[in-house]
Structure formats: structure tokens, C-alpha cells
Write a protein that holds these residues in place. Sequence first.
Motif, PDB file in Angstrom:
ATOM      1  N   VAL A  84       7.128 -27.627 -26.723  1.00 24.94           N
ATOM      2  CA  VAL A  84       6.774 -26.932 -25.494  1.00 24.94           C
ATOM      3  C   VAL A  84       5.337 -26.405 -25.501  1.00 24.94           C
ATOM      4  O   VAL A  84       4.747 -26.195 -24.437  1.00 24.94           O
ATOM      5  N   ALA A  85       4.742 -26.208 -26.677  1.00 21.12           N
ATOM      6  CA  ALA A  85       3.410 -25.592 -26.749  1.00 21.12           C
ATOM      7  C   ALA A  85       2.340 -26.371 -25.986  1.00 21.12           C
ATOM      8  O   ALA A  85       1.572 -25.774 -25.210  1.00 21.12           O
ATOM      9  N   PRO A  86       2.203 -27.696 -26.143  1.00 23.19           N
ATOM     10  CA  PRO A  86       1.184 -28.418 -25.355  1.00 23.19           C
ATOM     11  C   PRO A  86       1.406 -28.284 -23.859  1.00 23.19           C
ATOM     12  O   PRO A  86       0.445 -28.204 -23.084  1.00 23.19           O
ATOM     13  N   ALA A  87       2.665 -28.253 -23.440  1.00 22.74           N
ATOM     14  CA  ALA A  87       2.970 -28.110 -22.022  1.00 22.74           C
ATOM     15  C   ALA A  87       2.511 -26.761 -21.496  1.00 22.74           C
ATOM     16  O   ALA A  87       2.009 -26.657 -20.367  1.00 22.74           O
ATOM     17  N   LEU A  88       2.657 -25.722 -22.296  1.00 18.94           N
ATOM     18  CA  LEU A  88       2.237 -24.398 -21.859  1.00 18.94           C
ATOM     19  C   LEU A  88       0.713 -24.303 -21.775  1.00 18.94           C
ATOM     20  O   LEU A  88       0.175 -23.649 -20.880  1.00 18.94           O
ATOM     21  N   VAL A  89       0.015 -24.937 -22.707  1.00 24.21           N
ATOM     22  CA  VAL A  89      -1.459 -24.954 -22.649  1.00 24.21           C
ATOM     23  C   VAL A  89      -1.921 -25.641 -21.369  1.00 24.21           C
ATOM     24  O   VAL A  89      -2.789 -25.136 -20.642  1.00 24.21           O
ATOM     25  N   VAL A  90      -1.345 -26.794 -21.071  1.00 24.13           N
ATOM     26  CA  VAL A  90      -1.730 -27.549 -19.885  1.00 24.13           C
ATOM     27  C   VAL A  90      -1.336 -26.803 -18.615  1.00 24.13           C
ATOM     28  O   VAL A  90      -2.123 -26.704 -17.660  1.00 24.13           O
ATOM     29  N   SER A  91      -0.125 -26.253 -18.587  1.00 24.84           N
ATOM     30  CA  SER A  91       0.344 -25.547 -17.398  1.00 24.84           C
ATOM     31  C   SER A  91      -0.515 -24.332 -17.097  1.00 24.84           C
ATOM     32  O   SER A  91      -0.824 -24.045 -15.935  1.00 24.84           O
ATOM     33  N   ALA A 149      -5.585 -21.807 -30.097  1.00 26.53           N
ATOM     34  CA  ALA A 149      -5.728 -21.080 -31.363  1.00 26.53           C
ATOM     35  C   ALA A 149      -4.485 -20.256 -31.655  1.00 26.53           C
ATOM     36  O   ALA A 149      -4.029 -20.171 -32.808  1.00 26.53           O
ATOM     37  N   ILE A 150      -3.900 -19.676 -30.619  1.00 24.64           N
ATOM     38  CA  ILE A 150      -2.671 -18.901 -30.808  1.00 24.64           C
ATOM     39  C   ILE A 150      -1.505 -19.827 -31.138  1.00 24.64           C
ATOM     40  O   ILE A 150      -0.653 -19.507 -31.972  1.00 24.64           O
ATOM     41  N   VAL A 151      -1.487 -20.999 -30.501  1.00 26.34           N
ATOM     42  CA  VAL A 151      -0.459 -21.994 -30.822  1.00 26.34           C
ATOM     43  C   VAL A 151      -0.537 -22.377 -32.299  1.00 26.34           C
ATOM     44  O   VAL A 151       0.491 -22.494 -32.989  1.00 26.34           O
ATOM     45  N   VAL A 152      -1.757 -22.552 -32.813  1.00 24.96           N
ATOM     46  CA  VAL A 152      -1.937 -22.882 -34.232  1.00 24.96           C
ATOM     47  C   VAL A 152      -1.415 -21.761 -35.109  1.00 24.96           C
ATOM     48  O   VAL A 152      -0.787 -22.002 -36.154  1.00 24.96           O
ATOM     49  N   MET A 153      -1.651 -20.519 -34.699  1.00 24.45           N
ATOM     50  CA  MET A 153      -1.162 -19.381 -35.484  1.00 24.45           C
ATOM     51  C   MET A 153       0.358 -19.386 -35.593  1.00 24.45           C
ATOM     52  O   MET A 153       0.919 -18.939 -36.585  1.00 24.45           O
ATOM     53  N   PHE A 154       1.021 -19.923 -34.577  1.00 24.70           N
ATOM     54  CA  PHE A 154       2.475 -20.034 -34.603  1.00 24.70           C
ATOM     55  C   PHE A 154       2.937 -21.302 -35.326  1.00 24.70           C
ATOM     56  O   PHE A 154       4.140 -21.550 -35.421  1.00 24.70           O
ATOM     57  N   GLY A 155       2.005 -22.109 -35.809  1.00 21.93           N
ATOM     58  CA  GLY A 155       2.366 -23.330 -36.513  1.00 21.93           C
ATOM     59  C   GLY A 155       2.953 -24.398 -35.622  1.00 21.93           C
ATOM     60  O   GLY A 155       3.746 -25.230 -36.078  1.00 21.93           O
ATOM     61  N   ALA A 156       2.545 -24.399 -34.329  1.00 19.21           N
ATOM     62  CA  ALA A 156       3.145 -25.314 -33.362  1.00 19.21           C
ATOM     63  C   ALA A 156       2.264 -26.512 -33.053  1.00 19.21           C
ATOM     64  O   ALA A 156       2.518 -27.224 -32.079  1.00 19.21           O
ATOM     65  N   ALA A 157       1.220 -26.744 -33.847  1.00 21.41           N
ATOM     66  CA  ALA A 157       0.343 -27.905 -33.642  1.00 21.41           C
ATOM     67  C   ALA A 157       0.078 -28.553 -34.993  1.00 21.41           C
ATOM     68  O   ALA A 157      -1.004 -28.412 -35.568  1.00 21.41           O
ATOM     69  N   PHE A 241      -1.405 -35.856 -29.073  1.00 14.00           N
ATOM     70  CA  PHE A 241      -2.437 -35.328 -29.961  1.00 14.00           C
ATOM     71  C   PHE A 241      -1.907 -34.220 -30.858  1.00 14.00           C
ATOM     72  O   PHE A 241      -2.317 -34.094 -32.011  1.00 14.00           O
ATOM     73  N   SER A 242      -1.006 -33.412 -30.331  1.00 17.06           N
ATOM     74  CA  SER A 242      -0.571 -32.225 -31.066  1.00 17.06           C
ATOM     75  C   SER A 242       0.322 -32.559 -32.252  1.00 17.06           C
ATOM     76  O   SER A 242       0.101 -32.074 -33.364  1.00 17.06           O
ATOM     77  N   TYR A 243       1.348 -33.373 -32.019  1.00 15.91           N
ATOM     78  CA  TYR A 243       2.260 -33.669 -33.124  1.00 15.91           C
ATOM     79  C   TYR A 243       2.563 -35.161 -33.254  1.00 15.91           C
ATOM     80  O   TYR A 243       3.497 -35.556 -33.968  1.00 15.91           O
TER      81      TYR A 243
END
Length: 280
Positions: A84-91, A149-157, A241-243
Motif C-alpha cells: 500500500v505504501a507506493p499507492a499512498l505516495v502517489v495518491s 523517506a518515512i516509508v523507508v523508515m517503516f521498512g516498506a520499500a 520500483f519499490s519492491y
Amino acid sequence: MSETGRSIQRAHSPAVSAAKARRWGSLYYAEHWLRVLAKYGWSVFLYSVAQPVAYLLAMGVGLASLVDANGSAAFGGVGYLAFVAPALVVSAAVMTASGEFSYPVMDGFKWRRVYYGPHASPLAPEQIATGHILACGLRILLQSLAYFAIVVMFGAAPGPWGWLTAVVGTVSGLAFGLPLMAYAASLTKDSGQFALVQRFIVVPLFLFSGTFFPLDSLPLAVRWIGWISPVWHGTELGRVFSYGMEESPLLTLAHVVFLIVATVAGWILTRRRFVVRMGA
């Protein structure tokens, strides 16, 4: 030299200033727009970063714990947060674009008429439009980078190319925002059109573009919304790209072409509408 020994600063001649404006006018207007935006820095931060992060915590962490408990097969073998993380960045980028390319454009032409001051200088309508686009694009890019950057902190990328999600988010925002900007530049009266855009275009795109679940899990009656949505095309690219989501290379190319064509077409239409509205 002056009597105090310091050099005297002299302004450029009108001819030199006009020549510089004609050459760099788009950047001058972008700088102006960003300086105005900086006065509302905290509001921009809360809207652009804090609110999406709250969404990430609620949907990506809270809901993820429930979804992952039932397995991750439906999400390509990755955890729900990574899905869901890439979708939230794009949205988030698209929603920001829907705000920046609607009411401020009407404000520039009708309410405060802020476009007409620069137009009284040597700046051309196309430069004013391009400056607005460049400034908004930079804002969306910085927002997307901060969000990623916050997504990376959560380990989601987990993928090495995950940072491109921020670029994809920016292009997705422009792919939606620039056609909207061209439409806004054509309006001479506010009759609630932007509220309708938010309710009947932005919200459906957010809900039916594979944001929280794969698009192919939807019935065909609403699946077409995703096919024409910059949110879906950007989200799918972000996941690649993310995963490393597996999909056909032709489909990946289709995502890229869709976003680029929508962005370029919106940019051309916007410049033309500014010329028509303000005069050559």
C-alpha cells in the motif's frame, strides 16, 4: 566608488531587465510562487506530510496487521504495508495537485487576479503558466521525497529502486493536475466545479485505482476507472520500483506512456488556455 569607498549598486536598464524576463520569466514566476508558499510553510507541511503519514499509520500499519495475519498471497507475496505504501505516495501527490491546480488558478484569473501583475511586465502568459507548473511540481516532488523517506523508515520499500516512487508520484500528480489546470483556466465563474471534481473524480480515483487492493479484484463495472486513472498507473509503477512487483514489460511501458502523454498534453493545453485568457 562612493565617498565611503563602497561600490554603488545600479539597477539594470529597462531593456536589460526586459530581456532577462523574456528569457528567465518562467523561473522568476516560479520563485515568486514559492516565496508566497513559504509563508504558509506549516500549513503546507501538515497537509502534505503529516496528514498522509497519519494515513500511512492507520491503513498501512494498523490495517496491515490484520491483513498480513491472513497471508500475503493476494498482494504479490509482500506485506500489506509494502503493497500500500507506493499507492499512498502517489495518491498524496495527486490530491495535492488537485488542490494546487484548481482554486489557485481561478484565484489568478478571477478573484485576486494575481496573474495580471506579472503579465503587465514582459512575462508572457506561457511563462506564467510554466512558472506555476514548475513551482507546483517542485512542491509535489519534495512532498513525495519526504513521504518516501518515512516509508523507508517503516521498512516498506525493500527494493534498491524504491526512490523512484517519489519521481513517479510527482509525474502522476502532474498527469492529473495539468489537465485540471487547463480546465480551471477556462472557467470564468465558480459554480462549485472544483467541489464536484473532488467528490466525483478525485475520490473515485483514490478508491478504485488499486490503492488498497489489486485492481483485478474489482468487478469490471468499476475496474475501467483504474485503467484511465493516473493514480493506478503511478501506483503500479511505484510498486514495480519499490519492491519489484512482477508485471509484463509492455504493461510497465504503458504506465509510463500514459503518464507522460497526460502530462505533456495537459501542459500544452494549459499554455494555450493562458494565452487565450490573457492575450498573446
